[in-house]
Scaffold this active site. Structure first.
Site, PDB file in Angstrom:
ATOM      1  N   ASP A  18       0.824  -1.228   0.000  1.00  0.00           N
ATOM      2  CA  ASP A  18       0.000   0.000   0.000  1.00  0.00           C
ATOM      3  C   ASP A  18       0.852   1.269   0.000  1.00  0.00           C
ATOM      4  OD1 ASP A  18       0.693  -0.288   2.720  1.00  0.00           O
ATOM      5  OD2 ASP A  18      -1.286   0.310   3.465  1.00  0.00           O
ATOM      6  N   LEU A 104      -5.015  -7.326  13.145  1.00  0.00           N
ATOM      7  CA  LEU A 104      -6.349  -7.234  12.541  1.00  0.00           C
ATOM      8  C   LEU A 104      -6.820  -5.784  12.495  1.00  0.00           C
ATOM      9  CD1 LEU A 104      -8.042 -10.349  14.176  1.00  0.00           C
ATOM     10  CD2 LEU A 104      -6.942 -10.164  11.951  1.00  0.00           C
ATOM     11  N   ASP A 152      -5.555  -0.284   5.756  1.00  0.00           N
ATOM     12  CA  ASP A 152      -6.437  -0.622   6.878  1.00  0.00           C
ATOM     13  C   ASP A 152      -7.678   0.263   6.874  1.00  0.00           C
ATOM     14  OD1 ASP A 152      -4.281  -2.201   7.523  1.00  0.00           O
ATOM     15  OD2 ASP A 152      -3.493  -0.799   9.004  1.00  0.00           O
ATOM     16  N   TYR A 202       8.728  -1.992  10.875  1.00  0.00           N
ATOM     17  CA  TYR A 202       7.821  -1.516   9.823  1.00  0.00           C
ATOM     18  C   TYR A 202       8.354  -0.237   9.169  1.00  0.00           C
ATOM     19  CZ  TYR A 202       3.507  -0.170   7.472  1.00  0.00           C
ATOM     20  OH  TYR A 202       2.588   0.176   6.519  1.00  0.00           O
TER      21      TYR A 202
HETATM   22  C1  GLA Z   1      -0.036  -2.495   8.407  1.00  0.00           C
HETATM   23  C2  GLA Z   1      -0.232  -1.065   7.902  1.00  0.00           C
HETATM   24  C3  GLA Z   1      -0.818  -1.092   6.490  1.00  0.00           C
HETATM   25  C4  GLA Z   1      -0.008  -2.000   5.560  1.00  0.00           C
HETATM   26  C5  GLA Z   1       0.251  -3.350   6.222  1.00  0.00           C
HETATM   27  C6  GLA Z   1       1.203  -4.187   5.434  1.00  0.00           C
HETATM   28  O1  GLA Z   1      -1.263  -3.121   8.579  1.00  0.00           O
HETATM   29  O2  GLA Z   1      -1.072  -0.358   8.773  1.00  0.00           O
HETATM   30  O3  GLA Z   1      -0.889   0.237   5.997  1.00  0.00           O
HETATM   31  O4  GLA Z   1       1.178  -1.389   5.187  1.00  0.00           O
HETATM   32  O5  GLA Z   1       0.780  -3.218   7.535  1.00  0.00           O
HETATM   33  O6  GLA Z   1       0.617  -4.573   4.235  1.00  0.00           O
END
Ligand code: GLA
Length: 341
Positions: A18, A104, A152, A202
């Site tokens: 994303d 989640l 999300d 992340y």
């Molecule tokens: C988390 C982030 C999302 C996305 C996912 C990985 O959920 O909040 O924006 O980057 O990780 O796909």
């Protein structure tokens, strides 16, 4: 009094794409966060997180930053104010049946439910959902320190029953793709390793992607060509390889769903997991064990979901197979909504 519900989300496939202007295929789930808000006199917000047995109190105007769950209500109120919404002071209660920190998206559900509840209390018409998703994602970035994309929030706001949401994060075009499970089961299994985006790798991954773009002279990895990965030094080469191959798997998964061919999904989930583990480097031993447990139980595919470094695993079980006892079945449910105001 105003009450709103926002679901959690599961990303079927398209992980760490994303924020690279790529493709993903999430769905909203049935469980989520309910927020109720009632007017207070004065100028303060009083917030109670029921499951945690914790409270917060802050000024409705320019609330100061905070750590942990408190960053989300404060950030949501502040961002709504900055966007020009006149919010009344309120007492807010948060209830959730989503496990926190399990991948989640409990944080997106909290931001969205709280925003809808306080806007409902203010008597405002429902805002544009894509704009609201962007506002909530600013809460993640500027208040919780996680440089995330829109996956999300868009899943929570635009999901639908019996549908997955094909998202093009470059154009923000969306398509509802049928996700009819028939006799198949999708289930999540908590790996037991909690995760926190801000503290985990992340942000390091999104920084690596930006570095790869700078080296390739492109604006986002959506513009990368298939042989670009090989021109980069390690580990950037592997990071780019994941993003490119994952975008391709999203296209294949959406094609399979449109044709109602769930049996084609399992191998794509497995390939996504291998890529997230080997190329993107976001798995941990507890997650590997959870994936293996699902495969032993007969899953046709299983993979880490969400940001990684812990959290949940998603597995697809064919008719007749039985998911491990601790796994939670998930199915696509409706998007966030105001329950009453
Ligand atoms: C988390 C982030 C999302 C996305 C996912 C990985 O959920 O909040 O924006 O980057 O990780 O796909």
């Amino acid at each position: 009094m105003s009450r709103a519900f926002a679901p959690g989300r599961v990303n079927l496939i398209g992980e760490h794409t994303d924020y690279n202007d790529g493709l993903c295929l999430p769905f909203a789930i049935e469980r989520g966060v309910t927020v109720s808000a009632e007017r207070l006199t004065g100028r303060r917000y009083e917030v109670e997180a029921r499951e945690l047995g914790e409270r917060d109190e802050f000024s409705a105007v320019d609330p100061p930053p905070a750590d942990g769950w408190r960053a989300f209500p404060r950030g949501t109120v502040a961002e709504l104010g900055a966007a020009g919404h006149e919010l009344p002071p309120a007492r807010v209660a948060i209830e959730s049946d989503l496990p926190r920190g399990s991948g989640l998206s409990s944080s997106a559900a909290l931001e969205v439910a709280l925003a809808l509840a306080v806007l409902g209390l203010a008597g405002e018409p429902e805002p544009d959902r894509v704009e609201l998703a962007k506002l909530c994602s600013r809460v993640e970035r500027d208040w919780a320190g996680a440089d995330t994309g829109l996956l999300d929030q868009l899943a929570v706001l635009l999901g639908a029953e019996r549908r997955a949401l094909l998202l093009d994060c470059r154009t923000l075009a969306t398509e509802q793709v049928p996700l009819e499970l028939g006799g198949w089961t999708l289930a999540t299994l908590d790996s037991g390793a909690g995760h926190s985006h801000a503290k985990s790798g992340y942000n390091e991954r999104s920084a690596e992607c930006r570095r790869a773009c700078a080296e390739l002279g492109i604006e986002s990895l959506r513009d990368a060509a298939p042989d670009d990965a090989a021109r980069l030094p390690a580990p950037l080469d592997r990071r780019v390889r994941h993003v490119l191959s994952e975008n391709g798997r999203v296209v294949e998964a959406a094609t399979a769903l449109r044709a109602g061919e769930l049996e084609r999904l399992g191998p794509l989930l497995d390939a996504s997991h291998a890529s997230l583990r080997d190329d993107y480097g976001v798995s941990v031993p507890e997650v590997e064990e959870a994936v293996a447990a699902c495969k032993r139980a007969g899953a046709s595919g299983a993979r880490i979901v969400g940001g990684g470094f812990g959290g949940s695993v998603l597995a697809l079980f064919p008719p007749g197979a039985r998911a491990p006892a601790e796994a939670e079945p998930v199915a696509p449910g409706p998007s966030a909504r105001l329950l009453d105001s």
